[in-house]
Design an enzyme around this catalytic site. Structure first.
Site, mmCIF file in Angstrom:
data_model
loop_
_atom_site.group_PDB
_atom_site.id
_atom_site.type_symbol
_atom_site.label_atom_id
_atom_site.label_comp_id
_atom_site.label_asym_id
_atom_site.label_seq_id
_atom_site.Cartn_x
_atom_site.Cartn_y
_atom_site.Cartn_z
ATOM 1 N N HIS A 18 3.057 -2.639 6.566
ATOM 2 C CA HIS A 18 4.069 -2.180 5.599
ATOM 3 C C HIS A 18 5.473 -2.531 6.094
ATOM 4 C CE1 HIS A 18 0.917 1.148 4.701
ATOM 5 N NE2 HIS A 18 0.929 0.362 3.652
ATOM 6 N N LYS A 42 -5.236 13.682 -4.142
ATOM 7 C CA LYS A 42 -5.727 13.167 -2.859
ATOM 8 C C LYS A 42 -5.431 14.162 -1.751
ATOM 9 C CE LYS A 42 -5.769 8.120 -3.110
ATOM 10 N NZ LYS A 42 -5.127 6.913 -2.580
ATOM 11 N N ARG A 91 -2.820 -8.567 1.159
ATOM 12 C CA ARG A 91 -3.389 -8.945 2.458
ATOM 13 C C ARG A 91 -4.432 -10.036 2.307
ATOM 14 N NH1 ARG A 91 -4.856 -2.858 3.694
ATOM 15 N NH2 ARG A 91 -5.360 -3.204 1.515
ATOM 16 N N SER A 129 -3.923 1.681 6.320
ATOM 17 C CA SER A 129 -3.714 3.054 6.798
ATOM 18 C C SER A 129 -5.055 3.691 7.157
ATOM 19 C CB SER A 129 -3.013 3.884 5.718
ATOM 20 O OG SER A 129 -1.745 3.349 5.444
HETATM 21 O O1 PNS Z 1 -0.635 2.463 -1.122
HETATM 22 P P1 PNS Z 1 -1.446 2.537 -2.380
HETATM 23 O O2 PNS Z 1 -2.261 3.822 -2.405
HETATM 24 O O3 PNS Z 1 -2.275 1.316 -2.615
HETATM 25 O O4 PNS Z 1 -0.370 2.638 -3.604
HETATM 26 C C1 PNS Z 1 -0.805 2.732 -4.935
HETATM 27 C C2 PNS Z 1 0.381 3.014 -5.896
HETATM 28 C C3 PNS Z 1 1.201 4.198 -5.412
HETATM 29 C C4 PNS Z 1 1.260 1.799 -5.982
HETATM 30 C C5 PNS Z 1 -0.223 3.302 -7.300
HETATM 31 O O5 PNS Z 1 -1.273 4.229 -7.186
HETATM 32 C C6 PNS Z 1 0.790 3.869 -8.290
HETATM 33 O O6 PNS Z 1 1.697 3.183 -8.708
HETATM 34 N N1 PNS Z 1 0.610 5.157 -8.668
HETATM 35 C C7 PNS Z 1 1.489 5.865 -9.573
HETATM 36 C C8 PNS Z 1 0.830 6.069 -10.949
HETATM 37 C C9 PNS Z 1 0.940 4.804 -11.767
HETATM 38 O O7 PNS Z 1 2.013 4.449 -12.195
HETATM 39 N N2 PNS Z 1 -0.211 4.087 -11.914
HETATM 40 C C10 PNS Z 1 -0.276 2.771 -12.544
HETATM 41 C C11 PNS Z 1 -0.214 2.807 -14.029
HETATM 42 S S1 PNS Z 1 -1.457 3.827 -14.807
#
Ligand code: PNS
Length: 160
Positions: A18, A42, A91, A129
């Site tokens: 990150h 979560k 990645r 992570s």
């Molecule tokens: O580090 P991650 O867990 O892969 O991040 C995922 C993240 C935070 C980018 C994604 O889950 C997100 O944007 N969540 C917020 C809700 C949202 O807008 N979802 C997408 C449209 S439904």
């Protein structure tokens, strides 16, 4: 024109992968907001407050970066911050499908917001992570995988 980018994620915890994306993104965009998702569904290892603090402690060397948390839809948060870009790291090919789905729904919801993908440095292509937590949980040193504040925090969490 100032371009503000949001780099969203769970960051439970932030890894060197990150940090690499943030360092490189900070050279491309005027400002980067690292946004920790506060996901009630979560059960993370670190609370949102801890994750924000670990990010702040790990990013003191970059001037145009700030750290925040958000709830709800990412595009709503991006608009609220007057940002126009979402940054995500890729990645490997395995990341692609999930990222394409997210980028597509985000564009459908808010066509003025663009998603920019950055290829993770090859050195970190295996890093996540979850892997970091697995390594630390079983007593191994994670110092090559995460910034020093996170290494210390993992040690405390797992009482090493
Ligand atoms: O580090 P991650 O867990 O892969 O991040 C995922 C993240 C935070 C980018 C994604 O889950 C997100 O944007 N969540 C917020 C809700 C949202 O807008 N979802 C997408 C449209 S439904």
């Amino acid at each position: 024109m100032t371009t503000i980018a949001v780099y969203p994620g769970s960051f439970d915890p932030v890894t060197n992968g990150h940090i690499d994306i943030i360092e490189r993104g900070a050279k491309v965009f005027d400002e980067i907001i690292v946004a920790v998702l506060n996901n009630q569904r979560k059960t993370p290892l670190f609370s949102v407050e801890e994750r924000v603090q670990l990010l702040e402690e790990s990013l003191t060397h970059i001037n145009n970066v700030s750290v925040d948390s958000f709830q709800g839809l990412l595009v709503d948060y991006v608009k609220e911050k007057n940002a126009s870009v979402i940054v995500r790291g890729l990645r490997a090919v395995s990341d692609f499908e999930y990222e394409m789905q997210n980028a597509s729904i985000n564009r459908k919801l808010e066509s003025s917001v663009e998603t920019f993908f950055m290829m993770t440095n090859n050195n970190y292509s295996y890093l996540s992570s979850s892997i970091v937590k697995e390594v630390a949980r079983y007593g191994r040193n994670a110092e090559d995988l995460v910034p020093p504040p996170v290494e210390r925090a993992l040690r405390e969490k797992y009482q090493r």
